[in-house]
Enzyme design. Structure first.
Site, short mmCIF file in Angstrom:
data_model
loop_
_atom_site.label_atom_id
_atom_site.label_comp_id
_atom_site.label_asym_id
_atom_site.label_seq_id
_atom_site.Cartn_x
_atom_site.Cartn_y
_atom_site.Cartn_z
CG ASP A 13 -9.44 -0.71 0.47
OD1 ASP A 13 -9.82 -0.19 1.82
OD2 ASP A 13 -8.88 -1.22 -0.32
CG ASP A 15 -11.46 -7.75 0.67
OD1 ASP A 15 -11.02 -8.17 0.36
OD2 ASP A 15 -12.46 -8.11 1.69
CG ASP A 209 -10.27 -2.09 -4.30
OD1 ASP A 209 -10.43 -1.33 -3.22
OD2 ASP A 209 -10.88 -2.47 -4.56
#
Length: 269
Positions: A13, A15, A209
């Site tokens: 991932d 951002d 995240d």
């Protein structure tokens, strides 16, 4: 769950994991360089459909990692690939940014609000009330509703902003229709990424995240999952999560240090 030392492909991932808005997160370049040095591979995987692969490759390059668009798979591209498999050159009413519009045009779709075959919702940072009204009218009339990804919030340097999932909730509340969602954690984006990187699943890990997208996708794909606490999720969120990550690190810097430690142990006679 595979041992970290067995992982050869890291699905990353971006951002909240590699960077946060316009700020590179600590340890990201160390981690990426170490993957290269040790012969490991990676693919940048993002649910953010407001930008295309060219944008992300240029952004990563500005951060100091010379990236090509082939290293990036967005939920927007995965959605275009999915719809292209169903109906090439379909008519699409698209709620999306100019980058997403360009992505769909490049895949041969006709963008129109007249007699579309699909209504497609992306992370539309150019969203207007007129677009919402037209989309809801079409969906109530039975036009299939597709969404690029389910994320409720997008992390930025100044806090969270409403993402595609929040827009889905608005349209669903108005129409009563739940969309077909393509991006993480759903199978369609998983199939697209394995076409790019045909690697045994036992050698793959998803790093991100968000528990409800990144970590659930790892579970759905049958690959290891690694949660980093540099974006949306916090450690106490794990307790109530129905699907737990296999590994948890403060960020990519900590993951890099653990890989180094494991490699050093394996190299000892």
């Amino acid at each position: 769950m595979s041992s970290l030392s067995d992982i050869r492909l890291f699905l990353l991932d971006m951002d909240g994991t590699v960077y946060l808005g316009s700020r590179l997160l600590p340890g990201s370049l160390d981690f990426l360089n170490y993957l290269r040095e040790t012969g490991r591979d990676h693919l940048f995987l993002t649910n953010n459909s407001s930008r295309n692969a060219n944008y992300y490759a240029e952004k990563l390059t500005r951060f100091g990692w010379s990236a090509s668009p082939a290293e990036v798979l967005t939920s927007g591209e995965a959605t275009a690939l999915y719809l292209g498999g169903l109906k090439p050159a379909a008519r699409v009413f698209l709620l999306g940014t100019p980058d997403l519009e360009q992505e769909f045009v490049s895949h041969g779709f006709l963008l129109t609000d007249q007699q579309p075959d699909y209504v497609v919702l992306g992370f539309d940072m150019t969203l207007t009330y007129d677009k919402l009204v037209r989309a809801c009218d079409l969906i109530r009339d039975g036009v299939p509703f597709i969404a690029t990804h389910p994320d409720f919030n997008c992390p930025t340097e100044t806090g969270y902003i409403p993402d595609c999932g929040a827009m889905i909730a608005l349209i669903t509340a108005s129409t009563g229709v739940t969309p077909k969602v393509i991006g993480k954690p759903n199978r369609e984006i998983i199939d697209a990424l394995f076409r790019k990187k045909p690697v045994p699943r036992t050698q793959v890990a998803m790093v991100g995240d968000r528990l409800y997208t990144d970590i659930v996708m790892g579970h759905n794909a049958g690959v290891s999952s690694i949660l980093v606490l540099s974006g949306e999720a916090r450690r106490n969120d794990i307790v109530s999560a129905p699907i737990k990550p296999d590994y948890v690190f403060d960020g990519l810097g900590a993951l890099y240090e653990e890989l180094r430690r494991l490699d050093a142990l394996q190299s000892k006679p």
